[in-house]
Design an enzyme around this catalytic site. Structure first.
Site, PDB file in Angstrom:
ATOM      1  CE  LYS A  13     -66.004 -37.537 112.552  1.00 25.72           C
ATOM      2  NZ  LYS A  13     -66.389 -38.841 112.074  1.00 25.72           N
ATOM      3  NE  ARG A  87     -61.002 -37.734 115.376  1.00 21.16           N
ATOM      4  CZ  ARG A  87     -61.883 -38.341 114.269  1.00 21.16           C
ATOM      5  NH1 ARG A  87     -62.043 -39.582 113.985  1.00 21.16           N
ATOM      6  NH2 ARG A  87     -61.730 -37.476 113.176  1.00 21.16           N
ATOM      7  NE  ARG A 124     -65.137 -41.576 103.116  1.00 19.64           N
ATOM      8  CZ  ARG A 124     -64.778 -41.237 104.228  1.00 19.64           C
ATOM      9  NH1 ARG A 124     -65.666 -40.246 104.965  1.00 19.64           N
ATOM     10  NH2 ARG A 124     -63.666 -41.616 104.885  1.00 19.64           N
ATOM     11  NE  ARG A 155     -60.384 -40.707 104.674  1.00 20.78           N
ATOM     12  CZ  ARG A 155     -61.101 -40.127 105.853  1.00 20.78           C
ATOM     13  NH1 ARG A 155     -61.964 -39.191 105.542  1.00 20.78           N
ATOM     14  NH2 ARG A 155     -60.809 -40.600 106.788  1.00 20.78           N
ATOM     15  NE  ARG A 166     -60.835 -44.272 109.436  1.00 24.58           N
ATOM     16  CZ  ARG A 166     -61.548 -44.098 108.240  1.00 24.58           C
ATOM     17  NH1 ARG A 166     -61.453 -44.846 107.241  1.00 24.58           N
ATOM     18  NH2 ARG A 166     -62.686 -43.055 108.224  1.00 24.58           N
TER      19      ARG A 166
HETATM   20  P1  AP5 Z   1     -68.825 -38.691 105.952  1.00 19.19           P
HETATM   21  O1  AP5 Z   1     -69.557 -37.422 106.176  1.00 19.19           O
HETATM   22  O2  AP5 Z   1     -67.625 -38.506 105.317  1.00 19.19           O
HETATM   23  O3  AP5 Z   1     -68.407 -39.150 107.382  1.00 19.19           O
HETATM   24  P2  AP5 Z   1     -67.356 -38.952 108.592  1.00 19.19           P
HETATM   25  O4  AP5 Z   1     -67.954 -38.828 109.806  1.00 19.19           O
HETATM   26  O5  AP5 Z   1     -66.772 -37.487 108.275  1.00 19.19           O
HETATM   27  O6  AP5 Z   1     -66.069 -39.893 108.082  1.00 19.19           O
HETATM   28  P3  AP5 Z   1     -64.665 -40.026 108.145  1.00 19.19           P
HETATM   29  O7  AP5 Z   1     -64.037 -41.234 107.525  1.00 19.19           O
HETATM   30  O8  AP5 Z   1     -64.152 -38.421 107.927  1.00 19.19           O
HETATM   31  O9  AP5 Z   1     -64.418 -39.924 109.768  1.00 19.19           O
HETATM   32  P4  AP5 Z   1     -63.012 -40.294 110.638  1.00 19.19           P
HETATM   33  O10 AP5 Z   1     -63.432 -39.613 111.734  1.00 19.19           O
HETATM   34  O11 AP5 Z   1     -62.632 -41.701 110.530  1.00 19.19           O
HETATM   35  O12 AP5 Z   1     -61.992 -39.670 109.599  1.00 19.19           O
HETATM   36  P5  AP5 Z   1     -61.228 -38.110 109.610  1.00 19.19           P
HETATM   37  O13 AP5 Z   1     -60.997 -37.559 108.234  1.00 19.19           O
HETATM   38  O14 AP5 Z   1     -61.884 -37.368 110.487  1.00 19.19           O
HETATM   39  O15 AP5 Z   1     -69.905 -39.585 105.367  1.00 19.19           O
HETATM   40  C1  AP5 Z   1     -69.324 -41.072 105.211  1.00 19.19           C
HETATM   41  C2  AP5 Z   1     -69.928 -41.761 103.892  1.00 19.19           C
HETATM   42  O16 AP5 Z   1     -71.450 -41.744 104.064  1.00 19.19           O
HETATM   43  C3  AP5 Z   1     -70.013 -40.639 102.625  1.00 19.19           C
HETATM   44  O17 AP5 Z   1     -69.939 -41.292 101.556  1.00 19.19           O
HETATM   45  C4  AP5 Z   1     -71.312 -40.139 102.780  1.00 19.19           C
HETATM   46  O18 AP5 Z   1     -71.794 -39.419 101.488  1.00 19.19           O
HETATM   47  C5  AP5 Z   1     -72.145 -41.205 103.382  1.00 19.19           C
HETATM   48  N1  AP5 Z   1     -73.233 -40.559 104.425  1.00 19.19           N
HETATM   49  C6  AP5 Z   1     -73.365 -39.444 105.058  1.00 19.19           C
HETATM   50  N2  AP5 Z   1     -74.390 -39.484 105.794  1.00 19.19           N
HETATM   51  C7  AP5 Z   1     -75.173 -40.504 105.290  1.00 19.19           C
HETATM   52  C8  AP5 Z   1     -76.453 -40.710 105.521  1.00 19.19           C
HETATM   53  N3  AP5 Z   1     -77.379 -39.923 106.372  1.00 19.19           N
HETATM   54  N4  AP5 Z   1     -77.003 -41.811 105.168  1.00 19.19           N
HETATM   55  C9  AP5 Z   1     -76.290 -42.629 103.978  1.00 19.19           C
HETATM   56  N5  AP5 Z   1     -74.898 -42.292 103.636  1.00 19.19           N
HETATM   57  C10 AP5 Z   1     -74.541 -41.289 104.394  1.00 19.19           C
HETATM   58  O19 AP5 Z   1     -59.766 -38.719 110.467  1.00 19.19           O
HETATM   59  C11 AP5 Z   1     -59.116 -39.473 109.764  1.00 19.19           C
HETATM   60  C12 AP5 Z   1     -57.818 -39.815 110.305  1.00 19.19           C
HETATM   61  O20 AP5 Z   1     -57.133 -38.601 110.776  1.00 19.19           O
HETATM   62  C13 AP5 Z   1     -58.012 -40.551 111.783  1.00 19.19           C
HETATM   63  O21 AP5 Z   1     -58.023 -41.774 111.511  1.00 19.19           O
HETATM   64  C14 AP5 Z   1     -56.812 -40.226 112.382  1.00 19.19           C
HETATM   65  O22 AP5 Z   1     -55.587 -41.012 112.159  1.00 19.19           O
HETATM   66  C15 AP5 Z   1     -56.690 -38.663 112.197  1.00 19.19           C
HETATM   67  N6  AP5 Z   1     -57.226 -37.834 113.141  1.00 19.19           N
HETATM   68  C16 AP5 Z   1     -58.301 -36.844 112.614  1.00 19.19           C
HETATM   69  N7  AP5 Z   1     -58.655 -36.101 113.633  1.00 19.19           N
HETATM   70  C17 AP5 Z   1     -57.933 -36.736 114.668  1.00 19.19           C
HETATM   71  C18 AP5 Z   1     -58.058 -36.150 116.208  1.00 19.19           C
HETATM   72  N8  AP5 Z   1     -58.948 -35.449 116.661  1.00 19.19           N
HETATM   73  N9  AP5 Z   1     -57.164 -36.809 116.857  1.00 19.19           N
HETATM   74  C19 AP5 Z   1     -56.230 -37.652 116.614  1.00 19.19           C
HETATM   75  N10 AP5 Z   1     -56.146 -38.166 115.363  1.00 19.19           N
HETATM   76  C20 AP5 Z   1     -57.132 -37.544 114.475  1.00 19.19           C
HETATM   77 MG    MG Z   2     -64.832 -36.801 107.859  1.00 12.91          MG
END
Ligand code: AP5
Ligand code: MG
Ligand code: ZN
Length: 217
Positions: A13, A87, A124, A155, A166
């Site tokens: 994402k 979400r 990552r 992270r 998660r």
């Molecule tokens: P990356 O692009 O970083 O993936 P991502 O989907 O952004 O993953 P996140 O870990 O950020 O998602 P998340 O939803 O758990 O965390 P968030 O920060 O939103 O890619 C991942 C890796 O793969 C990277 O190394 C990248 O280089 C690689 N990659 C990408 N594309 C690739 C491809 N095509 N092929 C190979 N490799 C690839 O949320 C964190 C926390 O915040 C949550 O756990 C929760 O506690 C809280 N939170 C956030 N939003 C909410 C919400 N709306 N409601 C409640 N709690 C929330």
């Molecule tokens: Mg992310």
């Protein structure tokens, strides 16, 4: 144009939101990045969110909704990409209510199997300054952020045991949102098990087709 990115942790994402933002000149609002920013600043909101995030749990709706709707308000009538929000069904409904006049145009669901996601997240690194994600597997050994020169770190919630929590916390909401946005004919599913460039190409094509279907946008 207003785009929502859906997908499990690690689906890409953040990676794809950044590309869509640049390609389509949109603002980017990432709930996870906003929470991490608040934590770095030591705000009350950041401290509240920290306890949920480090355990892989969702931050309660009320806190998350207020934070994102403030950001959406700041963007005003411009277009944006939402990374990581909504979400839950309540978050999606609150967003729709806030955007009655300028609704979401397109929801890109990046689908990847959990085994691959676990590998991606444990591999990552993230830039401490701009939040850009990096893959050691794709790029080899890297020290600094290629975009801003910032320091890279792992992270706290990318430990395998927290990643599994998660997935568990995110899956029910993800399924609900997939059916919610399919019901609104806004959902586009993209195969995330391809290269970053191939995923972007599909996501860009899908969002432009959605706009052709809604020429008033
Ligand atoms: P990356 O692009 O970083 O993936 P991502 O989907 O952004 O993953 P996140 O870990 O950020 O998602 P998340 O939803 O758990 O965390 P968030 O920060 O939103 O890619 C991942 C890796 O793969 C990277 O190394 C990248 O280089 C690689 N990659 C990408 N594309 C690739 C491809 N095509 N092929 C190979 N490799 C690839 O949320 C964190 C926390 O915040 C949550 O756990 C929760 O506690 C809280 N939170 C956030 N939003 C909410 C919400 N709306 N409601 C409640 N709690 C929330
Ligand atoms: Mg992310
Ligand atoms: Zn950076």
């Amino acid at each position: 144009m207003r785009i929502v990115m859906l997908g499990l942790a690690g689906a890409g994402k953040g990676t794809q939101s950044q590309i869509l933002k640049d390609e389509l000149s949109l603002s980017l609002l990432s709930s996870g990045d906003l929470f991490r920013h608040h934590q770095n600043e030591g705000t009350e909101l950041g401290m509240l969110a920290k306890n949920y995030m480090k355990n892989g749990q969702l931050v309660p709706d009320e806190i998350t909704i207020n934070m994102i709707l403030d950001g959406v308000n700041d963007v005003g009538s411009g277009g944006f990409v939402l990374d990581g929000f909504p979400r839950t069904l309540s978050q999606a409904e609150a967003l729709d209510k806030a955007l009655t006049h300028d609704p979401i145009d397109c929801v890109v669901y990046i689908r990847v199997n959990e085994g691959e996601l676990l590998i991606r997240l444990t591999d990552r690194l993230i830039c401490r300054s701009c939040g850009a994600p990096y893959s050691k597997r794709i790029l080899g050994p890297i020290k600094d952020c290629g975009k801003c020169g910032g320091q890279l770190y792992k992270r706290e919630d990318d430990k395998p045991e927290v990643v599994k929590k998660r997935f568990k916390a995110q899956l029910p909401g993800l399924h609900q949102l997939v059916s919610y946005y399919s019901g609104q004919s806004k959902l586009v599913e993209v195969n995330g098990d391809q290269s970053v460039a191939e995923v972007s190409r599909e996501a860009l094509q899908a969002s432009s087709e959605m706009m052709v279907g809604n020429p008033s946008k």
